[in-house]
Design an enzyme around this catalytic site. Structure first.
Site, PDB file in Angstrom:
ATOM      1  N   ASP A   1       0.784  -1.239   0.000  1.00  0.00           N
ATOM      2  CA  ASP A   1       0.000   0.000   0.000  1.00  0.00           C
ATOM      3  C   ASP A   1       0.819   1.294   0.000  1.00  0.00           C
ATOM      4  OD1 ASP A   1       0.840   0.252   2.720  1.00  0.00           O
ATOM      5  OD2 ASP A   1      -1.001  -0.685   3.470  1.00  0.00           O
TER       6      ASP A   1
ATOM      7  N   HIS B   1       6.664  -7.665  -1.199  1.00  0.00           N
ATOM      8  CA  HIS B   1       5.561  -8.100  -2.060  1.00  0.00           C
ATOM      9  C   HIS B   1       5.206  -7.065  -3.132  1.00  0.00           C
ATOM     10  CE1 HIS B   1       4.011 -11.218   1.125  1.00  0.00           C
ATOM     11  NE2 HIS B   1       5.071 -11.636   0.475  1.00  0.00           N
TER      12      HIS B   1
HETATM   13  P1  OAD Z   1      -2.943 -11.057   7.368  1.00  0.00           P
HETATM   14  O1  OAD Z   1      -4.254 -10.516   6.925  1.00  0.00           O
HETATM   15  O2  OAD Z   1      -2.669 -12.502   7.145  1.00  0.00           O
HETATM   16  O3  OAD Z   1      -2.753 -10.807   8.921  1.00  0.00           O
HETATM   17  C1  OAD Z   1      -3.007  -9.561   9.501  1.00  0.00           C
HETATM   18  C2  OAD Z   1      -2.527  -9.613  10.934  1.00  0.00           C
HETATM   19  O4  OAD Z   1      -2.686  -8.334  11.497  1.00  0.00           O
HETATM   20  C3  OAD Z   1      -3.319 -10.587  11.835  1.00  0.00           C
HETATM   21  O5  OAD Z   1      -2.416 -11.363  12.599  1.00  0.00           O
HETATM   22  C4  OAD Z   1      -4.146  -9.652  12.730  1.00  0.00           C
HETATM   23  O6  OAD Z   1      -4.356 -10.209  14.041  1.00  0.00           O
HETATM   24  C5  OAD Z   1      -3.238  -8.447  12.791  1.00  0.00           C
HETATM   25  N1  OAD Z   1      -3.899  -7.163  13.084  1.00  0.00           N
HETATM   26  C6  OAD Z   1      -5.167  -6.776  12.787  1.00  0.00           C
HETATM   27  N2  OAD Z   1      -5.380  -5.518  13.191  1.00  0.00           N
HETATM   28  C7  OAD Z   1      -4.227  -5.078  13.745  1.00  0.00           C
HETATM   29  C8  OAD Z   1      -3.798  -3.844  14.332  1.00  0.00           C
HETATM   30  N3  OAD Z   1      -4.622  -2.808  14.431  1.00  0.00           N
HETATM   31  N4  OAD Z   1      -2.524  -3.768  14.795  1.00  0.00           N
HETATM   32  C9  OAD Z   1      -1.675  -4.815  14.695  1.00  0.00           C
HETATM   33  N5  OAD Z   1      -2.025  -5.985  14.137  1.00  0.00           N
HETATM   34  C10 OAD Z   1      -3.274  -6.131  13.669  1.00  0.00           C
HETATM   35  O7  OAD Z   1      -1.827 -10.109   6.713  1.00  0.00           O
HETATM   36  P2  OAD Z   1      -0.292 -10.432   6.421  1.00  0.00           P
HETATM   37  O8  OAD Z   1       0.324 -11.201   7.507  1.00  0.00           O
HETATM   38  O9  OAD Z   1       0.309  -9.144   6.028  1.00  0.00           O
HETATM   39  O10 OAD Z   1       0.449 -11.541   0.250  1.00  0.00           O
HETATM   40  O11 OAD Z   1      -0.434 -11.342   5.144  1.00  0.00           O
HETATM   41  C11 OAD Z   1       0.705 -11.756   4.475  1.00  0.00           C
HETATM   42  C12 OAD Z   1       0.458 -11.835   3.023  1.00  0.00           C
HETATM   43  O12 OAD Z   1      -0.695 -12.631   2.746  1.00  0.00           O
HETATM   44  C13 OAD Z   1       0.123 -10.510   2.343  1.00  0.00           C
HETATM   45  O13 OAD Z   1       1.266  -9.731   2.060  1.00  0.00           O
HETATM   46  C14 OAD Z   1      -0.542 -10.962   1.094  1.00  0.00           C
HETATM   47  C15 OAD Z   1      -1.471 -12.005   1.673  1.00  0.00           C
HETATM   48  O14 OAD Z   1      -1.901 -12.983   0.815  1.00  0.00           O
HETATM   49  C16 OAD Z   1       0.443 -11.370  -1.073  1.00  0.00           C
HETATM   50  O15 OAD Z   1      -0.432 -10.731  -1.610  1.00  0.00           O
HETATM   51  C17 OAD Z   1       1.579 -12.010  -1.782  1.00  0.00           C
END
Ligand code: OAD
Length: 250
Positions: free
Chosen positions: A102, A117
């Protein structure tokens, strides 16, 4: 919220590695991928975020990415992003590795960012690999086209694709060299990015995770801070600055 030793370690460290995921942008209004209102609850990755999906229906894929671009254009960095940008001033070497596409870390002023990514506000030619910022694209029939005639695709990593090699190498090198690693707002499920903090653990760094929910990484690290990044990070920054003022020098 944090242990005294975490604040001291962060305040005195030479190199900090930070890994962020969708959770850090959640408070800005960018949807996460997993969890109750996650994008992958509503949409199928196979139909939208793979090379096959783009070959089968580039217009549909671009519709989805335009929808996400519109969300990102309408939001602002939140106090979590801003605290990380300000944290660069508190440590000689801060490497920010993000899985987010983003661009909100750059908009909040962070300088050394490794986007593992890619970036949704850029497209890449599927024939000649030329890249273009979103505002310089030429669109024809629902798809941006390159001057070579090829179709432009979003310059992001899709399922089944490799991550940019040099960027990933720098991220893993930082994981091996850092004193402290912060894993923030990521479900720690998607490889290879998810293994970056694991490398830091194995290399002997102090690893701290910030997330409202625990993750597969949680049992293996030194400190888990349960909470939202937009609340926890400004407090972390405040405490680190306070500690550095009390004890100047590393
Ligand atoms: P996820 O959607 O898998 O996980 C989001 C995480 O953020 C979860 O563990 C939530 O508990 C946490 N969360 C939610 N709100 C929050 C807040 N206010 N403060 C802190 N944490 C919070 O997202 P990613 O781990 O980024 O890949 O996902 C990894 C990858 O999966 C992405 O980059 C994307 C997706 O498929 C690609 O597109 C290649």
């Amino acid at each position: 919220m944090f242990s005294e030793s975490a604040i001291k370690k962060i305040g005195r460290s030479e190199t900090i590695l930070i890994l962020t995921g969708a959770g850090i942008s959640a408070e800005s209004g960018v949807p996460t991928f997993r969890g109750e209102n996650g994008l992958w609850k509503k949409y199928k990755p196979k139909e939208l975020a793979t090379p096959d999906a783009f070959r089968n229906d580039p217009v549909l894929v671009w519709e989805w990415y335009r929808y996400r671009r519109d969300i990102i254009r309408s939001v602002e960095p939140n106090p979590g992003h801003l605290a990380l940008a300000a944290m660069e001033e508190t440590v000689p070497n801060l490497v920010l590795v993000t899985q987010n596409v983003d661009g909100l870390h750059a908009r909040s002023g962070s300088k050394r960012i490794l986007e593992v990514h890619g970036n949704i506000m850029r497209s890449r030619c599927s024939q000649c690999a030329r890249t273009l910022p979103a505002d310089e694209e030429t669109w024809r029939n629902g798809v941006p086209v390159c001057e070579c005639g090829g179709m432009m695709r979003p310059d992001v990593v899709w399922f089944g694709e490799s991550l940019p090699r040099q960027v990933l190498k720098e991220a893993f090198t930082a994981a091996e060299e850092c004193d402290v690693c912060l894993s923030i707002g990521t479900s720690a499920l998607v490889q290879p990015a998810a293994s970056i903090p694991w490398h830091a653990v194995q290399a002997g760094a102090y690893v701290l995770e910030i997330n409202p929910e625990s993750t597969p990484l949680t049992p293996h690290i030194q400190e888990f801070v349960k909470g939202k990044a937009g609340i926890v990070l400004p407090e972390l920054l405040r405490q680190v600055r306070e500690q550095q003022q009390k004890n100047p020098g590393r």
